[in-house]
Write a protein that holds these residues in place. Structure first.
Motif, PDB file in Angstrom:
ATOM      1  N   LEU A 171       0.919  -1.188   0.127  1.00  0.00           N
ATOM      2  CA  LEU A 171      -0.048   0.075   0.191  1.00  0.00           C
ATOM      3  C   LEU A 171       0.720   1.170   0.020  1.00  0.00           C
ATOM      4  N   CYS A 172       2.120   1.337   0.582  1.00  0.00           N
ATOM      5  CA  CYS A 172       2.773   2.362   0.507  1.00  0.00           C
ATOM      6  C   CYS A 172       3.305   2.581  -0.699  1.00  0.00           C
ATOM      7  N   VAL A 173       3.757   1.501  -1.363  1.00  0.00           N
ATOM      8  CA  VAL A 173       4.370   1.418  -2.679  1.00  0.00           C
ATOM      9  C   VAL A 173       3.451   2.030  -3.580  1.00  0.00           C
ATOM     10  N   ARG A 174       1.870   1.756  -3.421  1.00  0.00           N
ATOM     11  CA  ARG A 174       0.957   2.052  -4.289  1.00  0.00           C
ATOM     12  C   ARG A 174       0.612   3.465  -4.132  1.00  0.00           C
ATOM     13  N   ALA A 175       0.772   3.938  -2.869  1.00  0.00           N
ATOM     14  CA  ALA A 175       0.534   5.532  -2.515  1.00  0.00           C
ATOM     15  C   ALA A 175       1.698   6.309  -3.080  1.00  0.00           C
ATOM     16  N   HIS A 176       3.082   5.783  -3.236  1.00  0.00           N
ATOM     17  CA  HIS A 176       4.137   6.448  -3.846  1.00  0.00           C
ATOM     18  C   HIS A 176       3.790   6.640  -5.526  1.00  0.00           C
ATOM     19  N   ASP A 177       3.346   5.484  -5.980  1.00  0.00           N
ATOM     20  CA  ASP A 177       3.106   5.266  -7.359  1.00  0.00           C
ATOM     21  C   ASP A 177       1.963   6.158  -8.060  1.00  0.00           C
ATOM     22  N   LEU A 178       1.091   6.538  -7.078  1.00  0.00           N
ATOM     23  CA  LEU A 178      -0.108   7.336  -7.401  1.00  0.00           C
ATOM     24  C   LEU A 178       0.173   8.802  -7.200  1.00  0.00           C
ATOM     25  N   THR A 179       1.118   9.079  -6.257  1.00  0.00           N
ATOM     26  CA  THR A 179       1.574  10.593  -5.950  1.00  0.00           C
ATOM     27  C   THR A 179       1.806  11.165  -7.366  1.00  0.00           C
ATOM     28  N   GLY A 180       1.499  12.583  -7.824  1.00  0.00           N
ATOM     29  CA  GLY A 180       1.666  13.247  -8.952  1.00  0.00           C
ATOM     30  C   GLY A 180       1.049  12.858 -10.109  1.00  0.00           C
ATOM     31  N   LYS A 181       0.530  11.649 -10.237  1.00  0.00           N
ATOM     32  CA  LYS A 181      -0.268  11.112 -11.171  1.00  0.00           C
ATOM     33  C   LYS A 181      -1.568  11.690 -11.204  1.00  0.00           C
ATOM     34  N   GLY A 182      -2.035  12.040 -12.490  1.00  0.00           N
ATOM     35  CA  GLY A 182      -3.538  12.120 -12.909  1.00  0.00           C
ATOM     36  C   GLY A 182      -4.197  13.267 -11.981  1.00  0.00           C
ATOM     37  N   ASP A 183      -5.434  13.281 -11.739  1.00  0.00           N
ATOM     38  CA  ASP A 183      -6.233  14.108 -10.880  1.00  0.00           C
ATOM     39  C   ASP A 183      -6.066  13.620  -9.494  1.00  0.00           C
ATOM     40  N   SER A 184      -5.595  14.686  -8.679  1.00  0.00           N
ATOM     41  CA  SER A 184      -5.195  14.488  -7.198  1.00  0.00           C
ATOM     42  C   SER A 184      -6.332  13.896  -6.442  1.00  0.00           C
ATOM     43  N   ARG A 185      -7.627  14.163  -6.491  1.00  0.00           N
ATOM     44  CA  ARG A 185      -8.840  13.669  -5.800  1.00  0.00           C
ATOM     45  C   ARG A 185      -9.014  12.199  -6.154  1.00  0.00           C
ATOM     46  N   ASP A 186      -8.871  11.809  -7.527  1.00  0.00           N
ATOM     47  CA  ASP A 186      -9.170  10.436  -8.045  1.00  0.00           C
ATOM     48  C   ASP A 186      -7.815   9.549  -7.340  1.00  0.00           C
ATOM     49  N   ALA A 187      -6.727  10.206  -7.534  1.00  0.00           N
ATOM     50  CA  ALA A 187      -5.368   9.450  -6.875  1.00  0.00           C
ATOM     51  C   ALA A 187      -5.593   8.945  -5.654  1.00  0.00           C
ATOM     52  N   LEU A 188      -6.036   9.881  -4.973  1.00  0.00           N
ATOM     53  CA  LEU A 188      -6.362   9.706  -3.490  1.00  0.00           C
ATOM     54  C   LEU A 188      -7.354   8.799  -3.173  1.00  0.00           C
ATOM     55  N   LEU A 189      -8.632   8.858  -3.891  1.00  0.00           N
ATOM     56  CA  LEU A 189      -9.754   7.953  -3.617  1.00  0.00           C
ATOM     57  C   LEU A 189      -9.444   6.575  -4.243  1.00  0.00           C
ATOM     58  N   GLU A 190      -8.600   6.431  -5.312  1.00  0.00           N
ATOM     59  CA  GLU A 190      -8.009   5.170  -5.976  1.00  0.00           C
ATOM     60  C   GLU A 190      -7.199   4.585  -4.808  1.00  0.00           C
ATOM     61  N   TRP A 191      -6.352   5.255  -4.001  1.00  0.00           N
ATOM     62  CA  TRP A 191      -5.489   4.671  -2.970  1.00  0.00           C
ATOM     63  C   TRP A 191      -6.400   4.232  -1.768  1.00  0.00           C
ATOM     64  N   LEU A 192      -7.137   5.018  -1.346  1.00  0.00           N
ATOM     65  CA  LEU A 192      -8.030   4.754  -0.424  1.00  0.00           C
ATOM     66  C   LEU A 192      -8.812   3.442  -0.529  1.00  0.00           C
ATOM     67  N   SER A 193      -9.698   3.435  -1.809  1.00  0.00           N
ATOM     68  CA  SER A 193     -10.361   2.339  -2.228  1.00  0.00           C
ATOM     69  C   SER A 193      -9.359   1.079  -1.993  1.00  0.00           C
ATOM     70  N   ASP A 194      -7.984   1.237  -2.376  1.00  0.00           N
ATOM     71  CA  ASP A 194      -7.250   0.086  -2.449  1.00  0.00           C
ATOM     72  C   ASP A 194      -6.829  -0.418  -0.762  1.00  0.00           C
ATOM     73  N   VAL A 195      -6.986   0.433   0.105  1.00  0.00           N
ATOM     74  CA  VAL A 195      -6.653   0.233   1.481  1.00  0.00           C
ATOM     75  C   VAL A 195      -8.210  -0.435   1.940  1.00  0.00           C
ATOM     76  N   VAL A 196      -9.159   0.152   1.586  1.00  0.00           N
ATOM     77  CA  VAL A 196     -10.464  -0.842   1.923  1.00  0.00           C
ATOM     78  C   VAL A 196     -10.366  -2.223   1.506  1.00  0.00           C
ATOM     79  N   GLY A 197      -9.970  -2.313   0.108  1.00  0.00           N
ATOM     80  CA  GLY A 197     -10.018  -3.532  -0.454  1.00  0.00           C
ATOM     81  C   GLY A 197      -9.129  -4.729   0.218  1.00  0.00           C
TER      82      GLY A 197
END
Length: 188
Positions: free
Chosen positions: A69-95
């Motif tokens: 999950l830490c690697v995933r957060a790093h991979d999403l940082t700075g990519k695409g829409d900031s809200r979408d990136a955060l929500l994608e990571w949070l959804s991964d945490v839920v999963g």
């Protein structure tokens, strides 16, 4: 013989961790340290030397998932829409929390005290990794000021723990997470 002791201790840790992973997969946060000791053929004192608390056991079992999950957060940082990136990571945490029994409990703060000796290492790692994601979303105005990664993790832990006995915990947790993100008001 100190080197041999260290090697024996490492082997014991590996055996205990393997048994702990099976016990947590079967029983979640209610995993029995005594059952782990019986499974490994070691004494309870040996198991408790490696995992003095249930929280320490859950953190060790969850370590690989937390790292992912830490690697995933790093991979999403700075990519695409900031809200979408955060929500994608949070959804991964839920999963991850739904699929990995005991992970939500490992992320929960147990109120053991405010001292840093009892700090929750899993939550701390996620907070550090996801901090840039949240900061970027906040700078873009996509997240209310004052929201912390700790707040978001606590929200996820609550959702996952509340749904773990539901007939379809993944679907229910995802629905509640989406509801929390959208809020109660209809879109107008």
């Amino acid at each position: 013989m100190p080197d041999r002791q260290r090697a024996d201790a490492r082997r014991n840790y590996t055996r205990i961790l393997a048994a702990a992973e099976e016990e947590v997969a079967a029983h979640g946060a209610d995993a029995s340290l005594e059952q782990i000791a019986r499974t490994t053929g070691m004494g309870s004192a040996t198991v408790r030397r490696h995992f003095p608390t249930r929280q320490a056991l859950l953190e060790a079992v969850s370590r690989k998932r937390i790292e992912a999950l830490c690697v995933r957060a790093h991979d999403l940082t700075g990519k695409g829409d900031s809200r979408d990136a955060l929500l994608e990571w949070l959804s991964d945490v839920v999963g991850y929390c739904v699929s990995a029994r005991g992970l939500a409990a490992a992320l929960a703060y147990d109120g053991a005290g405010a001292d840093h000796v009892h700090e929750n290492a899993c939550s701390t790692a996620l907070e550090e990794a996801a901090g840039p994601l949240l900061q970027r979303a906040a700078q873009d105005g996509a997240v209310a000021t004052g929201v912390t990664v700790g707040d978001l993790i606590t929200l996820i832990v609550g959702i996952v723990l509340a749904t773990e006995r539901h007939p379809d915990p993944a679907a229910r947790a995802d629905r509640l997470f989406r509801l929390a993100v959208a809020g109660l008001s209809p879109l107008g």
